[in-house]
Enzyme design. Structure first.
Site, short mmCIF file in Angstrom:
data_model
loop_
_atom_site.label_atom_id
_atom_site.label_comp_id
_atom_site.label_asym_id
_atom_site.label_seq_id
_atom_site.Cartn_x
_atom_site.Cartn_y
_atom_site.Cartn_z
N LYS A 1 -6.35 50.75 91.01
CA LYS A 1 -6.11 49.30 90.93
C LYS A 1 -4.88 48.91 91.74
O LYS A 1 -4.83 47.86 92.38
CB LYS A 1 -5.92 48.90 89.46
CG LYS A 1 -5.72 47.41 89.26
CD LYS A 1 -6.08 47.01 87.87
CE LYS A 1 -6.01 45.51 87.73
NZ LYS A 1 -6.93 44.99 86.73
N GLY B 1 -18.43 29.85 91.67
CA GLY B 1 -17.48 29.10 92.48
C GLY B 1 -17.50 27.60 92.27
O GLY B 1 -17.01 26.85 93.13
N HIS C 1 -9.54 28.68 81.72
CA HIS C 1 -10.39 29.40 80.76
C HIS C 1 -11.18 28.38 79.94
O HIS C 1 -10.61 27.38 79.49
CB HIS C 1 -9.54 30.28 79.86
CG HIS C 1 -10.36 31.06 78.90
ND1 HIS C 1 -11.07 32.18 79.28
CD2 HIS C 1 -10.64 30.86 77.58
CE1 HIS C 1 -11.75 32.64 78.24
NE2 HIS C 1 -11.50 31.85 77.20
N LEU D 1 -8.53 41.65 85.24
CA LEU D 1 -7.13 41.49 84.83
C LEU D 1 -6.21 41.64 86.03
O LEU D 1 -6.42 42.51 86.87
CB LEU D 1 -6.77 42.57 83.81
CG LEU D 1 -6.90 42.24 82.34
CD1 LEU D 1 -6.50 43.46 81.51
CD2 LEU D 1 -6.03 41.05 81.98
N ILE D 2 -5.19 40.82 86.08
CA ILE D 2 -4.18 40.97 87.13
C ILE D 2 -3.24 42.11 86.71
O ILE D 2 -2.68 42.09 85.61
CB ILE D 2 -3.38 39.66 87.30
CG1 ILE D 2 -4.31 38.50 87.71
CG2 ILE D 2 -2.25 39.83 88.31
CD1 ILE D 2 -4.95 38.62 89.07
N ASN E 1 -15.68 25.90 90.26
CA ASN E 1 -14.28 25.46 90.21
C ASN E 1 -13.62 25.54 91.58
O ASN E 1 -12.84 24.66 91.96
CB ASN E 1 -13.48 26.26 89.18
CG ASN E 1 -13.72 25.75 87.78
OD1 ASN E 1 -13.17 24.73 87.38
ND2 ASN E 1 -14.57 26.44 87.03
C1 GAR Z 1 -15.30 29.03 84.50
O1 GAR Z 1 -15.91 28.38 83.42
C2 GAR Z 1 -13.95 29.61 84.11
O2 GAR Z 1 -13.29 28.83 83.14
C3 GAR Z 1 -14.35 30.95 83.55
O3 GAR Z 1 -15.33 31.40 84.44
C4 GAR Z 1 -16.09 30.29 84.89
C5 GAR Z 1 -16.28 30.41 86.38
O4 GAR Z 1 -17.19 29.44 86.84
N1 GAR Z 1 -13.22 31.85 83.47
C6 GAR Z 1 -13.04 32.72 82.48
O5 GAR Z 1 -13.84 32.88 81.58
C7 GAR Z 1 -11.73 33.50 82.53
N2 GAR Z 1 -11.53 34.30 81.37
P1 GAR Z 1 -17.25 29.07 88.40
O6 GAR Z 1 -17.43 30.36 89.17
O7 GAR Z 1 -18.48 28.19 88.51
O8 GAR Z 1 -15.98 28.35 88.74
#
Ligand code: GAR
Length: 188
Positions: free
Chosen positions: A64, A14, A108, A91-92, A16
């Site tokens: 799903k 979390g 990403h 996946l959505i 982000n």
């Molecule tokens: C982030 O680096 C995001 O870009 C990646 O998961 C991480 C989550 O980190 N997403 C993907 O790889 C999507 N394919 P967080 O939980 O610390 O935000």
């Protein structure tokens, strides 16, 4: 008229989610966290920030479609306008996409179309490339394939470990995602 309302979908740490919810200039309200992992640290983060949590464990649903229908209903009940995926490792499917395509955004940790999937940072590191980065894009039915909204490059240095690279990529994510969200919601 009040701010637009957004839901963040996340499965893990979390960081982000935290960057988004703590951003001083987001121009929208984070009205909901949708989480598919009962033990994910992001759930506590949401509670600390007073963000309501919809915890939906796919194992509790026969399909799903059934799982996504519960999310769809909650988004409607809460009058949500935008969905921001932030480490949502699923996946959505068509139930959500049919109604929400064009209003679901993902982040990403690579320069897409290079290194899609669950381990964009590790895959780029192991490939020995000298540049990777961060992509923010619209979500479609594919794995990290939707139209690109913003990208920022991150250099990979010879003395990088996967861990030092991850720290620099995530620092870019935490700056870029709130900025792009602000731009998107401000122009609608
Ligand atoms: C982030 O680096 C995001 O870009 C990646 O998961 C991480 C989550 O980190 N997403 C993907 O790889 C999507 N394919 P967080 O939980 O610390 O935000």
């Amino acid at each position: 008229m009040g701010n637009a309302k957004a839901a963040v979908f996340a499965s893990g740490t979390g960081s982000n989610f935290k960057a988004i919810v703590e951003s001083p200039s987001l121009a929208c309200d984070i009205a909901l966290l949708v989480c598919d992992q009962p033990t994910a640290p992001v759930i506590d983060l949401a509670r600390q920030h007073g963000v309501p949590v919809l915890l939906v464990d796919p194992r509790d649903y026969p399909s799903k479609a059934a799982f996504e229908t519960v999310i769809l209903q909650k988004l409607a009940d809460d009058h949500v306008d935008w969905i921001f995926l932030a480490g949502y490792m699923r996946l959505i499917g068509p139930v959500l996409l049919n109604e929400w395509e064009g209003r679901i955004i993902n982040i990403h940790p690579s320069l897409l179309p290079a290194f899609p999937g669950k381990d964009g940072i590790g895959d780029a590191f192991r490939a020995g490339v000298t540049e990777t980065g961060v992509t923010i894009h619209y979500v479609d039915q594919g794995v990290d394939t939707g139209a690109i909204i913003a990208q920022e490059a991150v250099q990979i240095f010879p003395d990088d470990t996967q861990d030092t690279l991850k720290k620099r990529i995530q620092a870019v994510e935490h700056r870029l995602y709130p900025k792009v969200i602000h731009q998107l919601v401000s122009r609608t």
